[in-house]
Motif scaffolding. Structure first.
Motif, PDB file in Angstrom:
ATOM      1  N   ALA A 125       0.836  -1.204   0.000  1.00 58.00           N
ATOM      2  CA  ALA A 125       0.000   0.000   0.000  1.00 58.00           C
ATOM      3  C   ALA A 125       0.873   1.258   0.000  1.00 58.00           C
ATOM      4  CB  ALA A 125      -0.935   0.000   1.208  1.00 58.00           C
ATOM      5  N   LEU A 126       1.927   1.272   0.819  1.00 55.97           N
ATOM      6  CA  LEU A 126       2.827   2.430   0.840  1.00 55.97           C
ATOM      7  C   LEU A 126       3.545   2.587  -0.495  1.00 55.97           C
ATOM      8  CD1 LEU A 126       4.306   2.167   4.445  1.00 55.97           C
ATOM      9  CD2 LEU A 126       2.787   3.949   3.567  1.00 55.97           C
ATOM     10  N   ALA A 127       3.958   1.468  -1.093  1.00 49.43           N
ATOM     11  CA  ALA A 127       4.630   1.520  -2.395  1.00 49.43           C
ATOM     12  C   ALA A 127       3.711   2.107  -3.466  1.00 49.43           C
ATOM     13  CB  ALA A 127       5.094   0.126  -2.806  1.00 49.43           C
ATOM     14  N   GLU A 128       2.401   1.924  -3.294  1.00 51.10           N
ATOM     15  CA  GLU A 128       1.420   2.475  -4.237  1.00 51.10           C
ATOM     16  C   GLU A 128       1.039   3.914  -3.884  1.00 51.10           C
ATOM     17  OE1 GLU A 128      -1.798  -0.314  -4.030  1.00 51.10           O
ATOM     18  OE2 GLU A 128      -0.625  -1.909  -4.974  1.00 51.10           O
ATOM     19  N   GLY A 129       1.659   4.465  -2.841  1.00 49.91           N
ATOM     20  CA  GLY A 129       1.399   5.843  -2.453  1.00 49.91           C
ATOM     21  C   GLY A 129       0.169   6.013  -1.581  1.00 49.91           C
ATOM     22  N   LYS A 130      -0.374   4.918  -1.066  1.00 46.63           N
ATOM     23  CA  LYS A 130      -1.566   4.998  -0.223  1.00 46.63           C
ATOM     24  C   LYS A 130      -1.183   5.323   1.216  1.00 46.63           C
ATOM     25  CE  LYS A 130      -4.203   1.756  -3.006  1.00 46.63           C
ATOM     26  NZ  LYS A 130      -4.822   0.440  -3.051  1.00 46.63           N
ATOM     27  N   ARG A 131      -2.138   5.854   1.941  1.00 46.38           N
ATOM     28  CA  ARG A 131      -1.983   6.170   3.362  1.00 46.38           C
ATOM     29  C   ARG A 131      -2.583   5.021   4.160  1.00 46.38           C
ATOM     30  NH1 ARG A 131      -4.781   9.133   7.601  1.00 46.38           N
ATOM     31  NH2 ARG A 131      -3.277  10.497   8.626  1.00 46.38           N
ATOM     32  N   ILE A 132      -1.933   4.655   5.251  1.00 52.17           N
ATOM     33  CA  ILE A 132      -2.445   3.589   6.116  1.00 52.17           C
ATOM     34  C   ILE A 132      -2.777   4.219   7.456  1.00 52.17           C
ATOM     35  CG2 ILE A 132      -1.907   1.419   7.287  1.00 52.17           C
ATOM     36  CD1 ILE A 132       0.189   0.961   5.062  1.00 52.17           C
ATOM     37  N   GLU A 133      -4.010   4.041   7.913  1.00 51.80           N
ATOM     38  CA  GLU A 133      -4.430   4.600   9.192  1.00 51.80           C
ATOM     39  C   GLU A 133      -4.951   3.486  10.077  1.00 51.80           C
ATOM     40  OE1 GLU A 133      -7.854   7.533  10.837  1.00 51.80           O
ATOM     41  OE2 GLU A 133      -6.749   8.201   9.066  1.00 51.80           O
ATOM     42  N   LEU A 134      -4.325   3.322  11.242  1.00 50.78           N
ATOM     43  CA  LEU A 134      -4.740   2.326  12.224  1.00 50.78           C
ATOM     44  C   LEU A 134      -5.204   3.090  13.454  1.00 50.78           C
ATOM     45  CD1 LEU A 134      -1.678  -0.053  11.783  1.00 50.78           C
ATOM     46  CD2 LEU A 134      -3.934  -0.291  10.751  1.00 50.78           C
ATOM     47  N   ARG A 135      -6.517   3.223  13.624  1.00 52.96           N
ATOM     48  CA  ARG A 135      -7.093   4.018  14.714  1.00 52.96           C
ATOM     49  C   ARG A 135      -6.518   3.593  16.058  1.00 52.96           C
ATOM     50  NH1 ARG A 135     -11.168   7.841  12.913  1.00 52.96           N
ATOM     51  NH2 ARG A 135     -10.947   7.541  10.680  1.00 52.96           N
ATOM     52  N   GLY A 136      -6.121   4.564  16.861  1.00 52.64           N
ATOM     53  CA  GLY A 136      -5.563   4.309  18.177  1.00 52.64           C
ATOM     54  C   GLY A 136      -4.078   3.976  18.152  1.00 52.64           C
ATOM     55  N   PHE A 137      -3.545   3.656  16.974  1.00 50.14           N
ATOM     56  CA  PHE A 137      -2.125   3.307  16.865  1.00 50.14           C
ATOM     57  C   PHE A 137      -1.365   4.405  16.144  1.00 50.14           C
ATOM     58  CE2 PHE A 137       1.473   1.140  14.799  1.00 50.14           C
ATOM     59  CZ  PHE A 137       2.127   0.687  15.937  1.00 50.14           C
ATOM     60  N   GLY A 138      -1.765   4.692  14.905  1.00 52.80           N
ATOM     61  CA  GLY A 138      -1.095   5.739  14.145  1.00 52.80           C
ATOM     62  C   GLY A 138      -1.337   5.595  12.665  1.00 52.80           C
ATOM     63  N   SER A 139      -0.627   6.405  11.895  1.00 60.02           N
ATOM     64  CA  SER A 139      -0.783   6.365  10.447  1.00 60.02           C
ATOM     65  C   SER A 139       0.589   6.366   9.776  1.00 60.02           C
ATOM     66  CB  SER A 139      -1.608   7.556   9.956  1.00 60.02           C
ATOM     67  OG  SER A 139      -0.982   8.760  10.313  1.00 60.02           O
ATOM     68  N   PHE A 140       0.618   5.745   8.609  1.00 65.85           N
ATOM     69  CA  PHE A 140       1.820   5.667   7.796  1.00 65.85           C
ATOM     70  C   PHE A 140       1.530   6.395   6.492  1.00 65.85           C
ATOM     71  CE2 PHE A 140       1.784   1.948  10.467  1.00 65.85           C
ATOM     72  CZ  PHE A 140       3.100   1.768  10.856  1.00 65.85           C
ATOM     73  N   VAL A 141       2.442   7.280   6.091  1.00 70.42           N
ATOM     74  CA  VAL A 141       2.318   8.001   4.827  1.00 70.42           C
ATOM     75  C   VAL A 141       3.703   8.063   4.178  1.00 70.42           C
ATOM     76  CG1 VAL A 141       0.345   9.443   5.482  1.00 70.42           C
ATOM     77  CG2 VAL A 141       2.650  10.239   5.936  1.00 70.42           C
ATOM     78  N   MET A 142       3.714   8.405   2.903  1.00 70.73           N
ATOM     79  CA  MET A 142       4.974   8.596   2.194  1.00 70.73           C
ATOM     80  C   MET A 142       5.274  10.085   2.159  1.00 70.73           C
ATOM     81  SD  MET A 142       5.972   5.611   1.529  1.00 70.73           S
ATOM     82  CE  MET A 142       7.324   5.884   0.432  1.00 70.73           C
ATOM     83  N   HIS A 143       6.477  10.462   2.540  1.00 73.47           N
ATOM     84  CA  HIS A 143       6.927  11.855   2.457  1.00 73.47           C
ATOM     85  C   HIS A 143       7.927  11.976   1.318  1.00 73.47           C
ATOM     86  CE1 HIS A 143       6.003  13.575   6.727  1.00 73.47           C
ATOM     87  NE2 HIS A 143       4.940  13.121   6.121  1.00 73.47           N
ATOM     88  N   HIS A 144       7.829  13.070   0.592  1.00 72.38           N
ATOM     89  CA  HIS A 144       8.761  13.326  -0.510  1.00 72.38           C
ATOM     90  C   HIS A 144       9.931  14.148   0.021  1.00 72.38           C
ATOM     91  CE1 HIS A 144      10.416  15.575  -3.933  1.00 72.38           C
ATOM     92  NE2 HIS A 144      10.205  14.450  -4.571  1.00 72.38           N
TER      93      HIS A 144
END
Length: 111
Positions: free
Chosen positions: A47-66
């Motif tokens: 998902a990150l390789a495809e540029g998607k954001r991952i959000e896990l409520r209560g834990f955190g989120s993963f995003v790609m930064h340029h």
């Protein structure tokens, strides 16, 4: 202390995570736990390789930064080198995780 909480070492490896989860959930076979962890991490990586954001409520989120291209220095020679632009994964902890890490539960016996 809960099986999934901190141990004496400061790092937990993937195999240790699988082992702890298998111990915490004895109804699951260790190979099933290993497959679940592998599938979860592979899905998140894809998902990150495809540029998607991952959000896990209560834990955190993963995003790609340029990161834009920049001029760096070779530490050995001091020569200027161009560092190319790149995308890097970034984790932002959720409120619940931040509070759990910043404000650990107080031990009632030490009052």
């Amino acid at each position: 202390m809960d099986d999934l909480e901190r141990s004496d070492s400061s790092t937990i490896t993937r195999s240790e995570l699988v082992e702890r989860l298998a111990q915490a959930f004895p109804q699951l076979l260790p190979r099933d736990v290993e497959l679940a962890v592998k599938t979860l991490l592979d899905t998140m990586s894809q998902a990150l390789a495809e540029g998607k954001r991952i959000e896990l409520r209560g834990f955190g989120s993963f995003v790609m930064h340029h990161r834009p291209p920049r001029q760096g220095r070779n530490p050995k020679s001091g020569e200027a080198v161009m560092v190319p632009a790149k995308h890097v994964p970034h984790f932002k902890p959720g409120k619940e995780l931040r509070e759990r890490v910043d404000f650990p539960k107080k031990d009632d016996s030490k009052e």
